[in-house]
Enzyme design. Structure first.
Site, PDB file in Angstrom:
ATOM      1  N   SER A 160      59.593  58.625  52.204  1.00 60.46           N
ATOM      2  CA  SER A 160      60.265  57.374  51.840  1.00 60.46           C
ATOM      3  C   SER A 160      60.843  57.389  50.433  1.00 60.46           C
ATOM      4  O   SER A 160      60.227  57.881  49.501  1.00 60.46           O
ATOM      5  CB  SER A 160      59.303  56.194  51.961  1.00 60.46           C
ATOM      6  N   HIS A 166      60.033  49.332  49.499  1.00 61.17           N
ATOM      7  CA  HIS A 166      58.657  49.216  49.985  1.00 61.17           C
ATOM      8  C   HIS A 166      57.717  50.132  49.210  1.00 61.17           C
ATOM      9  O   HIS A 166      56.499  50.039  49.351  1.00 61.17           O
ATOM     10  CB  HIS A 166      58.572  49.485  51.493  1.00 61.17           C
TER      11      HIS A 166
END
Length: 364
Positions: free
Chosen positions: A309, A198
């Site tokens: 992330s 992502h």
């Protein structure tokens, strides 16, 4: 201190919960394997028993208190075989194959999935499939009850979301956001940085703490959550290390042996730095909303926050000072909660991206 995420209520749906199981002690002549034996030794025992038990295999995990290896079986007569291999047998109702089939049924029902359904996974220690629903939302509960398969519903406080800034070690900067370096790998000709999908779906040129690294090479999200950045500048070094920030010197990547359920792992990121916890479930399906469903993630109770992330998850290093060797586990994908109150964090196993793109992990 890492706290487990708040789970306010557990509801049983469908068939009755697993029968009360028993754990038989290993014989005095056979020592019980535990996590002190090392990740590679425990992983080999889990794989061997999973193969030898066949259809009677009901999963394996490390006890959260003792670290001992527990192996489930649906056939009590197999207990002696498990003890002989150095594990503690536990007789359970559902085989691992049955639980995977239940999970597969849920995986095939994602059309119209309510946002309040945070995901689902096999809980090997309780021998059931768990559906996570945010705040007891009626639509989420209705989706779970209509599945036609036995599941257990857990109520969670908040929905998972991609942690855009999560990093493992150092920052990774895209034109539309910041993530982290997970691991580095190579093929015959080139070197790559592995991070969350992502993050790489943003595309374009990617920078690190010291300048430009290169451009996004490949990306897979949703479904998976991994991607690679091709190292295009000769002045970019890719040592196989992970930053522990104020917790100690960098750890060195030795391999990629998988830590099983109940095992200890740690993660690194620029937002919350170094945090550790235990593996709670493997092969977790997570619903990030807006149709972004990711399968095959590992669930942990090591907290993370936005800005972490893509960062590294590794096996927990031994205590004491000095540089430690660890096993690469995966890249931070997302989660819920935070590092003040505790939370749940998921990572994408690194072996999948290595196999998919035919890459070799950089090792010390």
């Amino acid at each position: 201190m890492i706290r487990r995420p708040l789970r306010t209520l557990t509801v049983l749906i469908g068939a009755a919960a697993a029968v009360t199981a028993f754990a038989a002690p290993a014989s005095a002549a056979t020592s019980v394997l535990n996590e002190t034996a090392g990740t590679a030794t425990v992983a080999a025992a889990q794989q061997d028993l999973g193969t030898s038990l066949g259809a009677a295999f009901a999963g394996s995990w490390l006890d959260a208190t003792t670290g001992e290896l527990i192996v489930g079986t649906t056939d009590a007569s197999r207990s002696s075989r498990i003890r002989a291999a150095g594990a503690i047998p536990k007789v359970l109702r559902h085989s691992a194959a049955e639980l995977r089939q239940i999970q597969s049924t849920l995986d095939n029902r994602t059309a119209g999935l309510p946002r309040s359904v945070a995901g689902w996974y096999v809980d090997v220690s309780s021998n059931d499939v768990v559906v996570s629903v945010v705040g007891g939302d009626p639509a989420g509960l209705a989706w779970a009850t209509s599945a036609g398969v036995p599941v257990r519903v857990e109520h969670v406080k908040s929905a998972p979301r991609p942690l855009w800034s999560v990093i493992g070690g150092q920052g990774l900067y895209f034109s539309g956001g910041a993530c982290s370096v997970g691991f580095t790998a190579y093929d015959d000709d080139d070197h790559y940085v592995i991070t969350a999908g992502h993050c790489t779906e943003l595309g374009g040129t990617v920078r690190g703490a010291g300048g430009t690294i290169g451009k996004v090479a490949r990306s897979s999200f949703p479904g998976n959550d991994y991607g690679t950045v091709k190292v295009a500048h000769s002045d970019v070094s890719t040592p196989p290390r992970v930053d522990r920030y104020e917790d100690g010197s960098d750890v060195r990547i030795e391999g990629a042996d998988v830590v099983g359920v109940g095992g200890r792992v740690c993660r690194s990121g620029i937002t919350t730095h170094w945090h550790c916890g235990r593996v709670e479930a493997l092969d977790r399906t997570v619903n990030y909303g807006n149709g972004n469903i990711v399968r095959g993630l590992t669930q942990t109770d090591a907290c993370a926050e936005p800005g972490d992330s893509g960062g590294s998850f590794v096996s927990r290093p031994s205590s004491g000072s000095g540089t430690k060797l660890v096993q690469a586990q995966g890249m931070t994908s997302g989660g819920s909660g935070d590092c003040a109150e505790g939370g749940t964090t998921f990572f994408q196993p690194v072996k999948e991206v290595l196999d998919r793109y035919d890459l070799t992990l950089e090792k010390d």
